[in-house]
Design an enzyme around this catalytic site. Structure first.
Site, PDB file in Angstrom:
ATOM      1  N   TYR A   1       0.846  -1.193   0.000  1.00 51.43           N
ATOM      2  CA  TYR A   1       0.000   0.000   0.000  1.00 51.43           C
ATOM      3  C   TYR A   1       0.883   1.245   0.000  1.00 51.43           C
ATOM      4  O   TYR A   1       1.780   1.376   0.844  1.00 51.43           O
ATOM      5  CB  TYR A   1      -0.863  -0.077   1.255  1.00 51.43           C
TER       6      TYR A   1
ATOM      7  N   LYS B   1     -12.342  -0.993   5.835  1.00 42.46           N
ATOM      8  CA  LYS B   1     -12.768  -1.779   4.684  1.00 42.46           C
ATOM      9  C   LYS B   1     -13.829  -2.800   5.083  1.00 42.46           C
ATOM     10  O   LYS B   1     -14.947  -2.430   5.391  1.00 42.46           O
ATOM     11  CB  LYS B   1     -11.548  -2.452   4.045  1.00 42.46           C
TER      12      LYS B   1
END
Length: 411
Positions: free
Chosen positions: A130, A227
């Site tokens: 990420y 998420k």
């Protein structure tokens, strides 16, 4: 009458309790529902109340001086945080010694790194991680005198060639953010542990339901709860699960930095967690259907989805993962930027925006060229990452067909 979990999982905060009768036979799906719940401590209400507070009062001066209280201060724990920590620990598995809650996924990554690294240390980080993880390494860790080397995510046991005498940690992410490389994490962990280093993993994509990170050699398992745990695109939340080797260092770091989560976000995270199993299964099924449809399109060069047999890391995925989620990427055949923008702009069910894991479908264009240093990003065409939400897949495919029509019209 016993509470639903019969005191299974973690009893208080992140300190692991003993399993109740029959607990070993319970599945993760059941643990998600019962973990951390003790209704009869709260007058029988099913859900743990949301405790808004800071100060905790003691009955006497003697109690205060001896800190004789189940709770000391809200930043250090409340019934709300305990319930969420216990539920998360229950699905991380028996190797979990504790869970810490953080205000975002990136905060969880930063706290985990700082918990195991000191000035002068060296860390190895997957080149496919990420991008904000790289920012932490290239800015914050540099200021702390910690150096970073990025590595090819397919290196496996070859990671040993990159380890230095001061390498104290290896940071993995599988599949890779945006590009979806699968790593041989057990092989990496074996080498890292042999050299005295710990392994950290961003496990947001699969969650512990589909990848038991701590069982496969990971020491700190990190999730962006924004998420799939939250599941509704309405909270910022992160968490880190630690094994016995790293639990104290993690807790000391999180508490020492004053990091905590607001009670309403903890409550929403706990609510989302209860339905994680059914939502993730729905995301998985829908994403596979759409990914397979993409593979048949003449405009598509390849689909980057680890659960597809065409994926280079599919064999390791089948060996180590028990499922997949709703996120994957597509490499299109060469097309102009204008045509790709026309494709995206024609979509009505796919939003264009960061993050993922909510009930809605998303699509974003990306290019890894500038954020790779150990590998070269040459996909062969423009790339779009898709998150497949909970809409009807036939409706989503019809929407994508409109996108392709717009792509062709744009030339």
């Amino acid at each position: 009458m016993k509470s639903p979990d019969d005191r299974d999982g973690t009893a208080h905060g992140s300190d692991t309790g003993h399993a109740g009768h029959g607990a070993s036979a319970r599945t993760d799906r059941t643990r998600l529902v019962v973990g951390g719940r003790h209704p009869h401590e709260h007058y029988g209400f099913v859900n743990t109340p949301v405790f808004h507070g800071s100060t905790v009062l003691y009955p006497t001066a003697e109690d205060y001086l001896a800190r004789r209280s189940r709770y000391k201060y809200a930043r250090r724990g409340t019934p709300t945080s305990e319930a969420l920590e216990a539920a998360l620990a229950a699905i991380e598995g028996p190797a979990c010694a504790g869970v810490c809650l953080l205000p975002s996924g990136l905060a969880a990554i930063s706290a985990a790194l700082l918990a195991v690294l000191d000035a002068g240390d060296h860390v190895l980080v997957s080149d496919s991680a990420y991008d904000p993880t790289r920012t932490v390494c290239d800015t914050l860790l540099v200021r702390w005198g910690i150096s970073t080397t990025y590595y090819d995510p397919t290196i496996g046991a070859g990671i040993g060639a990159l380890m230095q005498p001061n390498t104290k940690a290896v940071f993995v992410e599988a599949p890779g953010s945006l590009s979806f490389e699968i790593q041989d994490i057990p092989a990496i962990a074996e080498v890292a542990h042999g050299r005295g280093a710990v392994v950290l993993m961003d496990n947001t994509w699969a969650t512990p339901l589909y990848y038991r990170a701590l069982d496969r050699g990971v020491d700190l398992s990190i999730q962006s709860g924004t998420k799939y745990i939250g599941g509704h695109s309405d909270i910022m939340f992160g968490c880190v699960a630690a094994n016995a080797r790293t639990n104290k260092a993690l807790r000391d770091t999180v508490f020492g930095m004053g990091l905590c989560v607001g009670p309403d976000d903890m409550n929403l995270a706990q609510r989302g967690l209860r339905t994680l199993a059914v939502r993730l299964a729905a995301h998985e099924a829908a994403a596979l259907k759409v990914a397979q449809w993409f593979e048949r399109r003449p405009e598509v060069l390849r689909v980057l989805h680890p659960a597809l047999p065409s994926h280079p890391g599919h064999a390791i995925f089948k060996r180590d993962f028990t499922g997949s989620s709703g996120l994957f990427s597509v490499v299109f055949r060469p097309a102009s930027p204008g045509a790709m923008n026309a494709f995206l702009n024609a979509l009505t069910l796919f939003g264009i925006g960061a993050s993922w894991g909510g009930y809605e479908s998303l699509a974003i264009p990306f290019d890894c060229t500038k954020i790779r240093t150990a590998t070269t990003w040459e996909p062969g065409g423009p790339t779009i990452r898709f998150h497949i939400g909970l809409e009807d897949t036939d409706d989503l495919i019809a929407d994508l067909e409109r996108g392709f029509a717009a792509l062709h019209a744009a030339g």
